[in-house]
Motif scaffolding. Structure first.
Motif, PDB file in Angstrom:
ATOM      1  N   GLY A  33       0.899  -1.248   0.069  1.00 24.15           N
ATOM      2  CA  GLY A  33      -0.082  -0.193  -0.024  1.00 24.15           C
ATOM      3  C   GLY A  33       0.950   1.353  -0.039  1.00 24.15           C
ATOM      4  O   GLY A  33       0.130   2.377   0.014  1.00 24.15           O
ATOM      5  N   ASP A 158       1.164  -2.812  -4.839  1.00 27.68           N
ATOM      6  CA  ASP A 158       0.160  -3.881  -4.861  1.00 27.68           C
ATOM      7  C   ASP A 158       0.809  -5.172  -4.740  1.00 27.68           C
ATOM      8  O   ASP A 158       2.069  -5.361  -4.791  1.00 27.68           O
ATOM      9  CB  ASP A 158      -0.772  -3.815  -5.875  1.00 27.68           C
ATOM     10  CG  ASP A 158      -0.251  -3.858  -7.042  1.00 27.68           C
ATOM     11  OD1 ASP A 158       1.054  -4.379  -7.240  1.00 27.68           O
ATOM     12  OD2 ASP A 158      -0.899  -3.665  -8.116  1.00 27.68           O
ATOM     13  N   ALA A 212     -10.765   7.880   8.948  1.00 26.83           N
ATOM     14  CA  ALA A 212     -11.003   6.886   8.044  1.00 26.83           C
ATOM     15  C   ALA A 212     -10.622   7.033   6.650  1.00 26.83           C
ATOM     16  O   ALA A 212     -10.158   6.317   5.883  1.00 26.83           O
ATOM     17  CB  ALA A 212     -12.732   6.353   8.167  1.00 26.83           C
ATOM     18  N   ALA A 213     -11.021   8.327   6.154  1.00 31.06           N
ATOM     19  CA  ALA A 213     -10.790   8.789   4.755  1.00 31.06           C
ATOM     20  C   ALA A 213      -9.415   8.533   4.515  1.00 31.06           C
ATOM     21  O   ALA A 213      -8.746   8.393   3.571  1.00 31.06           O
ATOM     22  CB  ALA A 213     -11.318   9.988   4.384  1.00 31.06           C
ATOM     23  N   ARG A 215      -7.098   7.201   6.060  1.00 29.50           N
ATOM     24  CA  ARG A 215      -6.102   6.091   6.486  1.00 29.50           C
ATOM     25  C   ARG A 215      -6.347   5.302   5.172  1.00 29.50           C
ATOM     26  O   ARG A 215      -5.393   4.676   4.622  1.00 29.50           O
ATOM     27  CB  ARG A 215      -6.929   5.200   7.564  1.00 29.50           C
ATOM     28  CG  ARG A 215      -6.183   4.045   7.901  1.00 29.50           C
ATOM     29  CD  ARG A 215      -6.746   3.535   9.300  1.00 29.50           C
ATOM     30  NE  ARG A 215      -6.548   4.286  10.343  1.00 29.50           N
ATOM     31  CZ  ARG A 215      -7.538   5.160  11.050  1.00 29.50           C
ATOM     32  NH1 ARG A 215      -8.846   4.780  10.650  1.00 29.50           N
ATOM     33  NH2 ARG A 215      -7.248   5.964  11.925  1.00 29.50           N
ATOM     34  N   GLN A 216      -7.451   5.369   4.608  1.00 27.16           N
ATOM     35  CA  GLN A 216      -7.503   4.786   3.110  1.00 27.16           C
ATOM     36  C   GLN A 216      -6.789   5.282   2.144  1.00 27.16           C
ATOM     37  O   GLN A 216      -6.196   4.591   1.275  1.00 27.16           O
ATOM     38  CB  GLN A 216      -9.088   4.930   2.601  1.00 27.16           C
ATOM     39  CG  GLN A 216     -10.041   3.941   3.481  1.00 27.16           C
ATOM     40  CD  GLN A 216     -11.405   4.251   2.657  1.00 27.16           C
ATOM     41  OE1 GLN A 216     -11.849   5.417   2.228  1.00 27.16           O
ATOM     42  NE2 GLN A 216     -12.394   3.313   2.774  1.00 27.16           N
ATOM     43  N   LEU A 217      -6.251   6.510   2.493  1.00 25.88           N
ATOM     44  CA  LEU A 217      -5.340   7.041   1.348  1.00 25.88           C
ATOM     45  C   LEU A 217      -4.044   6.725   1.559  1.00 25.88           C
ATOM     46  O   LEU A 217      -3.250   7.297   1.021  1.00 25.88           O
ATOM     47  CB  LEU A 217      -5.809   8.671   1.091  1.00 25.88           C
ATOM     48  CG  LEU A 217      -7.072   9.040   0.537  1.00 25.88           C
ATOM     49  CD1 LEU A 217      -7.261  10.654   1.129  1.00 25.88           C
ATOM     50  CD2 LEU A 217      -7.082   8.828  -0.816  1.00 25.88           C
ATOM     51  N   GLY A 218      -3.693   6.395   2.668  1.00 25.18           N
ATOM     52  CA  GLY A 218      -2.320   6.033   3.069  1.00 25.18           C
ATOM     53  C   GLY A 218      -1.511   7.067   3.855  1.00 25.18           C
ATOM     54  O   GLY A 218      -0.361   7.200   4.054  1.00 25.18           O
ATOM     55  N   TYR A 311     -13.866  14.973  -1.185  1.00 23.37           N
ATOM     56  CA  TYR A 311     -13.701  13.964  -2.402  1.00 23.37           C
ATOM     57  C   TYR A 311     -13.665  14.949  -3.524  1.00 23.37           C
ATOM     58  O   TYR A 311     -12.943  14.281  -4.514  1.00 23.37           O
ATOM     59  CB  TYR A 311     -14.926  12.896  -2.389  1.00 23.37           C
ATOM     60  CG  TYR A 311     -14.981  11.772  -1.480  1.00 23.37           C
ATOM     61  CD1 TYR A 311     -13.411  11.081  -1.110  1.00 23.37           C
ATOM     62  CD2 TYR A 311     -15.834  11.279  -0.689  1.00 23.37           C
ATOM     63  CE1 TYR A 311     -13.475  10.137  -0.295  1.00 23.37           C
ATOM     64  CE2 TYR A 311     -15.941  10.314   0.038  1.00 23.37           C
ATOM     65  CZ  TYR A 311     -14.647   9.719   0.164  1.00 23.37           C
ATOM     66  OH  TYR A 311     -14.634   8.665   1.097  1.00 23.37           O
ATOM     67  N   ARG A 319      -3.917  12.864  -2.327  1.00 26.49           N
ATOM     68  CA  ARG A 319      -3.285  11.811  -3.127  1.00 26.49           C
ATOM     69  C   ARG A 319      -1.723  12.412  -3.748  1.00 26.49           C
ATOM     70  O   ARG A 319      -0.743  11.583  -3.623  1.00 26.49           O
ATOM     71  CB  ARG A 319      -4.136  11.317  -4.145  1.00 26.49           C
ATOM     72  CG  ARG A 319      -5.143  10.311  -3.732  1.00 26.49           C
ATOM     73  CD  ARG A 319      -6.427  10.341  -4.900  1.00 26.49           C
ATOM     74  NE  ARG A 319      -5.885   9.621  -5.938  1.00 26.49           N
ATOM     75  CZ  ARG A 319      -6.148   8.231  -6.209  1.00 26.49           C
ATOM     76  NH1 ARG A 319      -6.900   7.648  -5.470  1.00 26.49           N
ATOM     77  NH2 ARG A 319      -5.793   8.009  -7.292  1.00 26.49           N
ATOM     78  N   ASN A 381     -19.302   4.303  -3.136  1.00 29.15           N
ATOM     79  CA  ASN A 381     -17.867   4.128  -3.736  1.00 29.15           C
ATOM     80  C   ASN A 381     -17.856   5.070  -4.914  1.00 29.15           C
ATOM     81  O   ASN A 381     -16.752   4.826  -5.894  1.00 29.15           O
ATOM     82  CB  ASN A 381     -17.583   2.773  -3.968  1.00 29.15           C
ATOM     83  CG  ASN A 381     -18.553   2.109  -4.658  1.00 29.15           C
ATOM     84  OD1 ASN A 381     -19.729   2.698  -5.319  1.00 29.15           O
ATOM     85  ND2 ASN A 381     -18.369   0.771  -4.848  1.00 29.15           N
TER      86      ASN A 381
END
Length: 404
Positions: A33, A158, A212-213, A215-218, A311, A319, A381
């Motif tokens: 990741g 990945d 949470a958002a 964390r999903q983005l690293g 978003y 990102r 999503n």
């Protein structure tokens, strides 16, 4: 500073102000990741030698030309070669070697045959059909050729890339650090999630939503608490956050009311405001700025509005901060499975869930798209963009969507 630009113009402003974080070397076992910070160029061939894809026999194709059921060809087996071993014999006319899956092809052999297609003893193998030169041999570099660019900087590691790094001996790849992003809530009405709210108070859901958002983005999120409705308090916490983090996200206090003090607090602590407000719904209220290359995102206190703006506007910049090369969202056309009854005087964002119906990519809308309805974002999503000036939308309408 710009007032109320379109969402695409707003995100370009942010992208121009953001640079990726610095890089570091991390053990490969911890890199899933993470974002590659340097091009991966193959330093060696994979496989490094010609090898057998099956359990079978390595032969000279010239010895098998006349092989048939009526005229089988018998060859003498010189040795057994398991995976990991090195051949010790050269295959000469009339001979063969037993090779197991992954074993090197010995010198002199130019083809292989699966043992199921032969008759064999401990010392001989019999063939009933010819084999061609190169048949059943995995050639040197067939997977990866030395000098090939396998992945560029900005690529997410990945499972496939992790395995490829290992195959190239990259046990400590260079990756971008995980950005530290501060989360700061504002508003005297807020209490923490583990508190029973008194009259007039509400629990702080924005904190956990954004953590949470991120964390999903690293990203690593760092919480800086709840600031009261005070320029001094907000400014002090912003200053502390900017001293130790790579970016800051605040919620609340960005509209035009008496207690909307976040933009003033941003300026007080040296943040240069890039824009105030974005011409979109929901999520219009916001303030974005930068100090010493660090992005400050001031989002609405309304949860769904805040998340929509995050978003649509902030996400590409975050990102890019992580080092990702593909920082712009993936856009796809989506067909609405259900209609939307409201007019859209300005650009509107609809949140929903992707479904595949009769071979088409469709989007199911939750029943309520309200600014404060956070529960309808559960499982979403994809977002669809309704063009400015649109009327009510029928089921079957196709819109531009982007994946979250």
């Amino acid at each position: 500073m710009q007032n109320n630009p379109g969402y695409e113009q707003a995100r370009e402003l942010l992208l121009s102000a953001v640079r990726p974080v610095v890089s570091e070397r991390v053990p490969l076992s911890q890199c899933g990741g993470r974002i590659l910070a340097a091009d991966l160029i193959a330093g060696e061939n994979v496989p490094a030698f010609d090898r057998s894809p099956y359990d079978g026999y390595a032969v000279r194709s010239g010895d098998t030309v006349s092989a048939s059921r009526e005229n089988p060809v018998e060859l003498a087996v010189l040795e057994d070669i398991p995976a990991g071993a090195v051949p010790t014999k050269v295959i000469t006319p009339g001979t063969a070697a037993k090779v197991l899956t992954g074993a090197p092809i010995p010198e002199g052999a130019d083809a292989g045959i699966m043992y199921e297609k032969t008759r064999f003893t401990e010392h001989t193998v019999t063939l009933f059909a010819p084999v061609k030169t190169g048949e059943n041999i995995v050639r040197t570099g067939e997977d990866i050729k030395k000098g090939t660019v396998l992945a560029g900087a900005g690529t997410v590691i990945d499972p496939g890339l992790a395995g490829t790094l290992a195959a190239q001996g990259e046990a400590m790849p260079l990756v971008y650090k995980m950005p530290r992003v501060a989360v700061l809530s504002t508003g005297s009405e807020l209490v923490e999630a583990d508190t029973v709210p008194e009259a007039g108070k509400i629990r702080n859901s924005n904190r956990y939503m954004l953590e949470a958002a991120l964390r999903q983005l690293g990203c690593e999120s760092v919480y800086f608490g709840i600031a009261g409705d005070s320029v001094a308090d907000i400014s002090r916490r912003l200053t502390d956050a900017l001293a130790s983090c790579d970016a800051v996200i605040t919620t609340g206090g960005v509209s035009v009311g008496d207690y909307d003090l976040t933009p003033a607090a941003m300026e007080e602590c040296g943040v240069e405001l890039l824009l105030r407000g974005v011409d979109m719904k929901p999520g219009m209220a916001c303030a974005y700025g930068v100090r010493e290359g660090k992005l400050v995102c001031g989002l609405s206190g309304n949860p769904a509005s805040s998340l929509t703006n995050f978003y649509a506007v902030a996400l590409p910049a975050i990102r890019k901060l992580t080092g990702r090369g593909d920082y712009l969202p993936c856009e796809i056309p989506v067909k609405l499975l259900n209609g939307f009854p409201k007019k859209s005087p300005k650009t509107r964002f609809l949140r929903g869930c992707l479904e595949l119906k009769n071979g088409e990519v469709c989007m199911a809308l939750p029943r309520d798209q309200g600014n404060v309805v956070l529960s309808s974002t559960i499982g979403c999503n994809v977002m669809a963009v309704v063009p400015e000036g649109s009327g009510a939308l029928d089921a079957g309408t196709v819109l531009k969507g982007f994946l979250l």
